[in-house]
Design a protein around this motif. Structure first.
Motif, PDB file in Angstrom:
ATOM      1  N   GLY A   1      66.842  52.517  47.966  1.00 30.38           N
ATOM      2  CA  GLY A   1      67.371  52.659  49.357  1.00 30.38           C
ATOM      3  C   GLY A   1      68.435  53.507  49.647  1.00 30.38           C
ATOM      4  N   PRO A   2      68.732  53.819  50.959  1.00 33.75           N
ATOM      5  CA  PRO A   2      69.872  54.643  51.060  1.00 33.75           C
ATOM      6  C   PRO A   2      71.264  54.301  50.703  1.00 33.75           C
ATOM      7  CG  PRO A   2      68.357  54.686  52.978  1.00 33.75           C
ATOM      8  CD  PRO A   2      68.108  53.575  51.811  1.00 33.75           C
ATOM      9  N   THR A   3      71.457  52.809  50.981  1.00 31.36           N
ATOM     10  CA  THR A   3      72.795  52.407  50.519  1.00 31.36           C
ATOM     11  C   THR A   3      73.138  52.443  48.994  1.00 31.36           C
ATOM     12  OG1 THR A   3      72.693  50.954  52.292  1.00 31.36           O
ATOM     13  CG2 THR A   3      74.157  50.399  50.688  1.00 31.36           C
ATOM     14  N   ARG A   4      72.093  52.185  48.121  1.00 31.31           N
ATOM     15  CA  ARG A   4      72.214  52.289  46.823  1.00 31.31           C
ATOM     16  C   ARG A   4      72.707  53.592  46.345  1.00 31.31           C
ATOM     17  NH1 ARG A   4      68.268  49.415  42.178  1.00 31.31           N
ATOM     18  NH2 ARG A   4      69.834  49.955  40.411  1.00 31.31           N
ATOM     19  N   LEU A   5      71.661  54.401  46.970  1.00 36.96           N
ATOM     20  CA  LEU A   5      72.061  55.956  46.338  1.00 36.96           C
ATOM     21  C   LEU A   5      72.950  56.470  46.874  1.00 36.96           C
ATOM     22  CD1 LEU A   5      70.512  58.375  45.319  1.00 36.96           C
ATOM     23  CD2 LEU A   5      69.566  58.866  47.649  1.00 36.96           C
ATOM     24  N   ALA A   6      73.793  56.229  47.902  1.00 38.29           N
ATOM     25  CA  ALA A   6      74.928  56.515  48.346  1.00 38.29           C
ATOM     26  C   ALA A   6      76.101  55.967  47.433  1.00 38.29           C
ATOM     27  CB  ALA A   6      75.359  55.913  49.767  1.00 38.29           C
ATOM     28  N   VAL A   7      75.841  54.685  47.132  1.00 37.64           N
ATOM     29  CA  VAL A   7      76.801  54.222  46.162  1.00 37.64           C
ATOM     30  C   VAL A   7      76.798  54.868  44.789  1.00 37.64           C
ATOM     31  CG1 VAL A   7      77.450  52.197  44.624  1.00 37.64           C
ATOM     32  CG2 VAL A   7      76.761  51.996  47.084  1.00 37.64           C
TER      33      VAL A   7
ATOM     34  N   ALA B   1      70.329  65.570  32.512  1.00 40.69           N
ATOM     35  CA  ALA B   1      70.719  64.099  33.437  1.00 40.69           C
ATOM     36  C   ALA B   1      70.008  64.231  34.895  1.00 40.69           C
ATOM     37  CB  ALA B   1      72.170  64.063  33.515  1.00 40.69           C
ATOM     38  N   LEU B   2      70.094  65.031  35.439  1.00 39.76           N
ATOM     39  CA  LEU B   2      69.507  64.958  36.972  1.00 39.76           C
ATOM     40  C   LEU B   2      68.001  64.945  36.655  1.00 39.76           C
ATOM     41  CD1 LEU B   2      71.605  67.466  38.991  1.00 39.76           C
ATOM     42  CD2 LEU B   2      71.862  65.091  38.787  1.00 39.76           C
ATOM     43  N   VAL B   3      67.393  65.605  35.797  1.00 37.01           N
ATOM     44  CA  VAL B   3      66.007  65.581  35.681  1.00 37.01           C
ATOM     45  C   VAL B   3      65.663  63.698  35.358  1.00 37.01           C
ATOM     46  CG1 VAL B   3      64.016  65.931  34.107  1.00 37.01           C
ATOM     47  CG2 VAL B   3      65.661  67.711  35.107  1.00 37.01           C
ATOM     48  N   LYS B   4      66.332  63.277  34.365  1.00 44.07           N
ATOM     49  CA  LYS B   4      66.019  61.906  34.147  1.00 44.07           C
ATOM     50  C   LYS B   4      66.414  60.896  35.203  1.00 44.07           C
ATOM     51  CE  LYS B   4      64.787  63.186  30.075  1.00 44.07           C
ATOM     52  NZ  LYS B   4      63.276  63.078  29.614  1.00 44.07           N
ATOM     53  N   TYR B   5      67.531  61.409  36.060  1.00 42.68           N
ATOM     54  CA  TYR B   5      67.796  60.516  37.005  1.00 42.68           C
ATOM     55  C   TYR B   5      66.724  60.619  38.234  1.00 42.68           C
ATOM     56  CZ  TYR B   5      70.585  58.536  41.006  1.00 42.68           C
ATOM     57  OH  TYR B   5      70.848  57.506  41.988  1.00 42.68           O
ATOM     58  N   PHE B   6      66.287  61.908  38.348  1.00 41.84           N
ATOM     59  CA  PHE B   6      65.046  61.839  39.346  1.00 41.84           C
ATOM     60  C   PHE B   6      63.805  60.854  38.807  1.00 41.84           C
ATOM     61  CE2 PHE B   6      61.126  63.989  40.893  1.00 41.84           C
ATOM     62  CZ  PHE B   6      61.464  63.747  42.043  1.00 41.84           C
ATOM     63  N   GLU B   7      63.582  60.836  37.556  1.00 40.26           N
ATOM     64  CA  GLU B   7      62.329  60.182  36.927  1.00 40.26           C
ATOM     65  C   GLU B   7      62.644  58.791  36.948  1.00 40.26           C
ATOM     66  OE1 GLU B   7      60.622  63.508  33.717  1.00 40.26           O
ATOM     67  OE2 GLU B   7      61.844  61.622  33.046  1.00 40.26           O
ATOM     68  N   ALA B   8      63.903  58.263  36.683  1.00 33.41           N
ATOM     69  CA  ALA B   8      64.136  57.151  36.698  1.00 33.41           C
ATOM     70  C   ALA B   8      65.729  56.718  37.350  1.00 33.41           C
ATOM     71  CB  ALA B   8      64.158  56.311  35.315  1.00 33.41           C
ATOM     72  N   PRO B   9      66.113  56.491  38.431  1.00 33.45           N
ATOM     73  CA  PRO B   9      67.149  56.599  39.134  1.00 33.45           C
ATOM     74  C   PRO B   9      68.216  55.567  38.647  1.00 33.45           C
ATOM     75  CG  PRO B   9      65.700  56.005  40.835  1.00 33.45           C
ATOM     76  CD  PRO B   9      64.883  56.221  39.528  1.00 33.45           C
ATOM     77  N   TYR B  10      68.663  55.851  37.240  1.00 34.85           N
ATOM     78  CA  TYR B  10      69.568  54.713  36.986  1.00 34.85           C
ATOM     79  C   TYR B  10      71.015  55.298  36.846  1.00 34.85           C
ATOM     80  CZ  TYR B  10      65.610  52.184  34.660  1.00 34.85           C
ATOM     81  OH  TYR B  10      64.348  51.763  34.536  1.00 34.85           O
ATOM     82  N   LEU B  11      71.888  54.578  37.380  1.00 35.80           N
ATOM     83  CA  LEU B  11      73.303  54.987  37.730  1.00 35.80           C
ATOM     84  C   LEU B  11      73.735  55.878  36.446  1.00 35.80           C
ATOM     85  CD1 LEU B  11      75.865  55.397  39.189  1.00 35.80           C
ATOM     86  CD2 LEU B  11      76.625  53.154  38.342  1.00 35.80           C
ATOM     87  N   ILE B  12      73.418  55.228  35.125  1.00 32.48           N
ATOM     88  CA  ILE B  12      73.884  56.269  33.863  1.00 32.48           C
ATOM     89  C   ILE B  12      73.722  57.544  33.963  1.00 32.48           C
ATOM     90  CG2 ILE B  12      71.836  55.389  32.531  1.00 32.48           C
ATOM     91  CD1 ILE B  12      75.625  55.936  31.322  1.00 32.48           C
ATOM     92  N   TYR B  13      72.353  58.103  34.235  1.00 29.74           N
ATOM     93  CA  TYR B  13      71.819  59.312  34.384  1.00 29.74           C
ATOM     94  C   TYR B  13      73.030  60.131  35.394  1.00 29.74           C
ATOM     95  CZ  TYR B  13      68.066  58.000  31.633  1.00 29.74           C
ATOM     96  OH  TYR B  13      67.147  57.547  30.875  1.00 29.74           O
ATOM     97  N   LEU B  14      73.211  59.680  36.528  1.00 34.14           N
ATOM     98  CA  LEU B  14      73.954  60.365  37.326  1.00 34.14           C
ATOM     99  C   LEU B  14      75.274  60.459  36.986  1.00 34.14           C
ATOM    100  CD1 LEU B  14      73.478  61.801  40.250  1.00 34.14           C
ATOM    101  CD2 LEU B  14      74.197  59.638  41.327  1.00 34.14           C
TER     102      LEU B  14
END
Length: 565
Positions: A233-239, A155-168
């Motif tokens: 961006g930092p805000t969205r990543l933090a969310v 899941a983290l590999v996929k999030y790194f490739e395409a940072p969609y919330l579902i992967y995280l």
């Protein structure tokens, strides 16, 4: 490789893995630990009761996943269907078997990160691994634990490739289930974090010391620096991180509180268990530092050898970050568990998955090297197949040959001497070791079968059959009374789960019930306590007429004399 060929190969591997994991799940009698887990499950399913016990120091996920199927049967068809079809050996063991298959399936999602050859080789080696198959047919926590660990990684590999919330969210969900499965989650997470940091640091160092030509190969590593922008961006990543944190905490609380029926005590106990576990880790199942390496050599030598080659290749040519990460994960987790005095064979499953990934890297590297030669594509595939056949055939057998050859009586000829030690030509058949362990010698405590660890002997199932026959003669069915005076009786509570009048006394106790079960060293006590009112049922396995339960423990079965006629 064409997509059609990829699909055919993937499906074939899954089918092989499914057959090995699902075929005849009744064959092997439940291990002591399986019996204990089954006891927790029976109470959860029938009474709806489960409260996490820190003294049990394994979490609730196994029980809730296993309870789902019988609960569905009860809703659809009633309590009889729940007990007759939901609480069976096949039903409960199907849970880890399916998670074992899921682990194989997760490998296929990493094709882009590992490469086509590496992915197929890794999935194939995991599908036929003797230990991965054996433990997937065990109703214990380990198969689920490894699946959730791998789930976090994917899941983290996929999030790194395409940072969609579902992967995280999936990573957080997997992490919550991981911590709710076993207390050793801290070790696995620690190893994964260290492997990630070292991978990133090593690749930075490699880039800084490499020439321009090599630097071009690492242009994709700039993603590390630009990941925050790619994530919005930092805000969205933090969310995203906050939401993932709530998902983790929510499912963790839900499971350990037994869906808030044991809140907050269950959550407190989930932390208290570490005090018990640290003591247990120093007192029970203590083995030397290199034990896991020797165990892997005995039954997982293809993975250990190919994994070592793959790790060396990933370090020398760290062009694929996930290949390097997998290698660090494999040998990091081996080192971490080796440093702990507590060692059991089922913990090897934590090594098998990353070793399979590293082994796939070795096979991919071999294919790349073969591609440089002036040979056809078909010849390259044939060469890879030959390497795999050699790895899963002669290689495991050779570890036994080298071990025994030194003391062999060569007057009989080397192969004759080795055959006398139980090492036959079948040992060298590709994949035979997996069949041998799982379907032939599944309860053989010979030191070569390292996964057979104080396992219940197959004769125990004959004991259960005899008990059922006596119960039929009493015409009382599940109301038949059974007195167990033996201090050792697991996994009998699972097999006797439908009998309503079973007393597990663990010591000599007056009784007039139709059936008495004692340990062999209690024979004189049985005679003095019950006299001639009871007669022993001879097992036919040995002169004492006992039923082997596990190494060093034999049980005697007695019934009232009038029931013998």
């Amino acid at each position: 490789m064409s997509e059609r060929a990829w699909l055919f190969a993937s499906v074939s591997i899954v089918v092989v893995g499914a057959i090995l994991r699902l075929y005849d799940l009744n064959l092997v009698p439940l291990h002591h630990d399986e019996g204990v887990n089954g006891n927790f499950l029976v109470r959860l399913v029938r009474e709806g009761y489960y409260h996490y016990d820190p003294g049990n120091y394994h979490g609730p996920t196994l029980y809730y996943f296993a309870a789902f199927y019988p609960w569905i049967l009860r809703v659809l068809f009633g309590p009889n269907a729940q007990n007759s079809y939901g609480l069976t050996t096949v039903a409960i063991r199907a849970v880890p078997a399916l998670f074992g298959l899921g682990t194989i399936a997760l490998i296929f999602t990493l094709r882009r990160n590992l490469g086509t050859i590496a992915t197929l080789a890794a999935a194939f080696l995991l599908a036929i691994s003797p230990g991965a198959v054996y433990l997937s047919r065990y109703f214990i926590h380990e198969t689920l634990f490894v699946f959730f660990t791998f789930g976090i990684v994917v899941a983290l590999v996929k999030y790194f490739e395409a940072p969609y919330l579902i992967y995280l969210v999936l990573a957080a969900f997997s992490a919550a289930l991981l911590f709710a499965t076993k207390e050793t989650a801290m070790i696995s997470i620690g190893v994964l974090v260290i492997a990630l940091v070292v991978t990133y640091g090593y690749r930075l160092l490699w880039r800084s010391t490499s020439g321009n030509k090599k630097k071009k190969r690492f242009s994709n590593s700039e993603d590390y620096r630009t990941f925050t922008e790619k994530a919005g961006g930092p805000t969205r990543l933090a969310v995203h991180l906050v939401i993932a944190g709530f998902v983790f905490a929510g499912f963790y609380l839900l499971l350990y509180s037994s869906f808030f029926t044991n809140y907050p005590q269950g959550v407190y106990d989930s932390f208290k268990t570490f005090q018990i576990w640290t003591k247990t880790g120093k007192e029970a199942h203590v083995h030397p530092l290199m034990t896991y390496v020797w165990w892997l050599l005995e039954q997982e030598s293809p993975l250990l050898v190919l994994g070592t080659l793959g790790a060396a290749l990933a370090v020398l040519k760290p062009e694929k970050p996930f290949a390097l990460f997998s290698s660090l994960w494999a040998f990091g987790v081996i080192a971490a568990y080796s440093l702990i005095a507590y060692k059991t064979p089922w913990l090897c499953l934590n090594f098998i998955v990353p070793l399979a990934l590293a082994s796939g890297v070795a096979m991919e590297g071999l294919y790349v090297e073969l591609a440089k030669w002036d040979i056809s594509k078909r010849a390259r595939w044939a060469s890879l197949a030959a390497v795999l056949l050699i790895a899963i055939g002669p290689l495991p057998g050779l570890t036994r040959v080298f071990d025994e050859a030194a003391g062999a009586d060569t007057s009989k000829g080397l192969f004759g001497a080795l055959a006398a030690e139980g090492i036959h030509w079948k040992t060298f058949i590709p994949g035979y070791q997996t069949i041998d362990l799982n379907f032939i010698n599944y309860d053989n405590d010979n030191r070569y079968y390292v996964y057979v660890y104080a396992h219940t002997r197959r004769e125990t199932l004959r004991l259960v059959d005899e008990i059922n026959r006596i119960a039929e003669r009493t015409h009382q069915g599940p109301e038949t009374g059974i007195t167990i005076v033996s201090p050792d009786y697991w996994p009998l509570p699972w097999y006797l789960r439908d009998y309503k009048r079973v007393g597990y006394h663990g010591h000599m106790n007056p009784s007039n019930e139709p059936i008495i079960i004692a340990r062999q060293d209690q024979a004189e006590e049985v005679q003095s306590t019950f006299g001639d009112r009871y007669q022993q049922i001879q097992s036919g396995f040995n002169p004492a007429g006992s039923f082997p339960l596990r190494p060093g423990v034999d049980l005697l079965l007695f019934t009232r004399r009038e029931l013998m006629h």
